[in-house]
Design an enzyme around this catalytic site. Structure first.
Site, PDB file in Angstrom:
ATOM      1  N   ASP A   1      97.354   1.650  20.659  1.00 38.99           N
ATOM      2  CA  ASP A   1      97.888   0.296  20.744  1.00 38.99           C
ATOM      3  C   ASP A   1      99.152   0.407  21.582  1.00 38.99           C
ATOM      4  OD1 ASP A   1      99.165  -2.100  20.375  1.00 38.99           O
ATOM      5  OD2 ASP A   1      99.437  -1.885  18.202  1.00 38.99           O
TER       6      ASP A   1
ATOM      7  N   LYS B   1     105.613  -4.200  29.169  1.00 37.74           N
ATOM      8  CA  LYS B   1     104.284  -4.819  29.075  1.00 37.74           C
ATOM      9  C   LYS B   1     104.315  -6.275  29.551  1.00 37.74           C
ATOM     10  CE  LYS B   1     100.707  -5.421  25.543  1.00 37.74           C
ATOM     11  NZ  LYS B   1     100.347  -5.020  24.170  1.00 37.74           N
TER      12      LYS B   1
ATOM     13  N   ASP C   1      97.687 -12.945  15.859  1.00 34.15           N
ATOM     14  CA  ASP C   1      98.416 -11.753  16.318  1.00 34.15           C
ATOM     15  C   ASP C   1      99.650 -12.164  17.108  1.00 34.15           C
ATOM     16  OD1 ASP C   1      99.280  -9.401  17.476  1.00 34.15           O
ATOM     17  OD2 ASP C   1      97.363  -8.859  18.369  1.00 34.15           O
TER      18      ASP C   1
END
Ligand code: AMP
Length: 629
Positions: free
Chosen positions: A8, A69, A190
């Protein structure tokens, strides 16, 4: 066969796991932690990754890269605003891409993420005692094509074989559903550090079928932190007429304190933020301090609009799955930001159900990625699991009038392939430019261009006659390949990709090489420091022996002392040959000295350190990296 792992690769933290005895397990890193901060720092030509990089962020704000990210696979014009808030320098790169400038060098976000992946896999390889190459990496479900492709390239730059890129909520559902029996419809909510995803799945008999997915790649915990940063900076400015956000070091400390305050407010109803010596008065040069109390109510007021923004993607996912809230059996919370009480409340409010908290929101994604890795490697303990995922966004081509003609619509099951015939708009058109787009808006210019393909060499024909066959092919990673062929003439035409933000083959190869060289240089540097530290600790031991054995013959003590002095000199010189020579001599002298004094020392064997071995991983790390100046 070495086992494949699941990673992850999070905005703030990353987690790696592997299948062990039919169950996915998190692998702890070299520091003994289950999560690794996705932070990379550059100090000279040295790279620090994880907690050690995070710890020195406030002292090295321009070269400590975090939340990278947010920039991976993005176009500069999509991230300009976020880039401007960053304490490190983010700028426009070739072809409208994003680059991060560190110490005069331009880095692609892929390269930075590769450093995180490399550390995670190196640590896991050491823990498992085998070299790991094959990985499954997760991405937010709402990542578009170039973000997925860029993530895959990050894996490649780290020297890994990326078996699959899978969606984070789908991975979380795999972890949750592994031990569930019976049919149910679940909604995975999420909210991580930088992105928000909502996915609806149907589970039953080992089949995990994604019905719909939606989200917002610009919404995550960091936005909540930013609200606190802005509030603190605003209050400070009112009082002192000074904008702390303009001072890089102060900004980095503000960001860290704001995140901490936010986390505190998940369990406490108020928290105090105290930042002594946050800056200096520009005129009087006297130190300025910041101290404020933030209540949970005020925090909720500051972030109310962010909370409201989760509603729309949830509704869209329900609509696309042709469901209403009552059709959801369980709500699974994933991502650290779902620990915010107001987030839990809003989920409960939208779906009308108490969220299921049986999975660990920090680990579920990595665990699911390990399950997927197991499925791909044919792990027999998993039985027959079938995973059916979808593409999150519509993909199409630009047609006359600047409109988008959809080829594959959002929430289509992947892999998927579709061919459509297009033609020319003008007489004798020698070629066409195919603009490949991703997004839900009707006008091409409002969507993201994934790349432009030129199909050339069409023979002269009236408008509307050529038959241009365009094929869209989405693989199981959700990554798109496009091809085009002119049918009437039977001629194959060449296709060129222009203007994509992802790296081309040459760039990737160069970065793979650079990363390998860097890793080799890092290893060398580390070994050198270890040798120096080992000699230094051996020297300290030798001096200790002299002290403990005061009654030993003077010449024996003198000889050992001389070897210790030589070692001290060698450590100072930092010369490899001198260090090796001094180590050898000191080991010999110490052995002779201790043997001679054996009688006086029950069980007095030299310790591990005397053999030139570091005592534990932690020692190596602390000794290897000095605190930043
Ligand atoms: P993830 O990307 O899932 O690792 O989520 C990281 C985000 O979760 C960061 O923005 C953290 O600040 C946030 N986070 C972690 N723990 C908490 C907590 N107890 N309360 C609020 N936010 C948290």
């Amino acid at each position: 066969m070495a086992k494949a792992v699941g990673i992850d690769l999070g905005t703030t933290n990353s987690v790696i796991s592997v299948m062990e005895g039919g169950r996915p397990e998190v692998i702890v890193n070299a520091e003994g932690a289950r999560t690794t901060p996705s932070v990379v720092a550059y100090k000279g030509d040295e790279r620090l990754v994880g907690q050690i990089a995070r710890r020195q962020a406030a002292l090295n704000p321009g070269a400590t890269l975090f939340e990278v990210k947010r920039f991976i696979g993005r176009r500069w014009d999509e991230v300009r605003e976020e880039a401007n808030r960053s304490p490190f320098k983010v700028k426009e790169g070739p072809g409208g891409s994003v680059r991060i400038e560190v110490n005069g060098q331009d880095l692609a976000p892929e390269q930075v993420s590769a450093e995180v992946l490399r550390k995670m896999v190196a640590d896991a390889s050491a823990k498992l005692g085998t070299s790991i190459k094959d990985v499954v990496i997760t991405v937010p479900a709402y990542f578009d094509n170039s973000q997925r492709e860029a993530t895959r390239q990050a894996g490649e730059i780290a020297g890994l074989n990326v078996l699959r890129v899978i969606n984070e909520p789908t991975a979380a559902a795999l972890a949750y559903g592994l031990e569930r029996k019976g049919n149910e419809t679940i909604l995975v909510f999420d909210l991580g550090g930088g992105t928000f995803d909502v996915t609806i799945l149907e589970l039953g008999d080992g089949v995990f079928e994604v019905k719909s997915t939606s989200g917002d790649t610009h919404l995550g915990g960091a936005d909540f932190d930013q609200r606190v940063v802005d509030w603190l900076a605003g209050e400070f400015q009112k009082e002192h007429n000074f904008d702390l956000r303009k001072d890089k070091q102060a900004l980095q400390r503000l960001i860290e304190a704001s995140e901490k305050a936010k986390i505190d407010l998940s369990s406490a109803s108020e928290t105090t933020i105290s930042l002594p010596f946050i800056t200096f008065d520009p005129e009087t040069r006297t130190p300025m301090h910041l101290e404020r109390t933030l209540t949970r109510a005020k925090f909720e007021e500051l972030t109310a609009d962010l909370l409201r923004r989760v509603r729309e993607p949830v509704q869209r996912a329900l609509d696309d799955a042709k469901l209403t809230a009552s059709g959801i059996d369980e709500v699974i919370l994933v991502g650290g930001s779902t620990r915010i009480p107001a987030v839990k409340r809003i989920v409960q409010d939208i779906i009308g159900k108490t969220p299921n908290e049986s999975v660990n929101p920090d680990e579920a994604v990595a665990l699911g990625a390990a399950v997927q890795a197991g499925i791909i490697q044919g792990d027999s303990s998993l039985g027959d699991i079938v995973l059916v995922d979808v593409t999150p966004l519509t993909m199409g081509v630009e047609v006359k009038g600047g409109m988008i003609a959809p080829m594959i619509t959002r929430n289509t099951t992947v892999p998927a392939k579709k061919t459509e015939i297009y033609t020319t708009a003008e007489n004798n058109q020698p070629g066409v430019e195919i603009n490949v787009l991703q997004g839900e808006r009707p006008m091409a210019s409002d969507n993201k261009s994934l790349g432009r393909f030129k199909l050339e060499g069409i023979p002269p024909m009236p408008a509307g006659r050529p038959q241009i066959e365009v094929t869209f092919d989405i693989d199981a990673n959700g990554i798109l390949n496009v091809s085009a062929r002119e049918k009437t003439s039977g001629k194959e035409a060449s296709i060129r990709i222009e203007n994509t933000t992802t790296l081309d083959r040459g760039d990737v190869d160069r970065m793979v090489q650079e990363a390998e060289q860097n890793a080799a240089a890092d290893k060398q540097r580390r070994e050198k420091v270890e040798k120096r530290n080992n000699l230094d600790s051996l020297r300290v031991q030798a001096l200790g022996q002299i002290e403990e054995n005061a009654s030993a013959p003077q010449d024996a003590k003198d000889k050992l002392k001389a070897a210790a002095d030589e070692a001290e000199e060698a450590v100072r010189s930092d010369d490899d040959a001198q260090i090796a020579g001094a180590q050898k001599r000191l080991e010999e002298e110490l052995r002779t000295f201790m043997t001679a004094n054996q009688a006086g020392q029950e069980g007095g064997q030299p310790q591990a350190g005397a053999q030139g071995q570091p005592k534990a991983d932690d020692d190596v790390i602390d000794a290897d990296f000095k605190p930043a100046e």
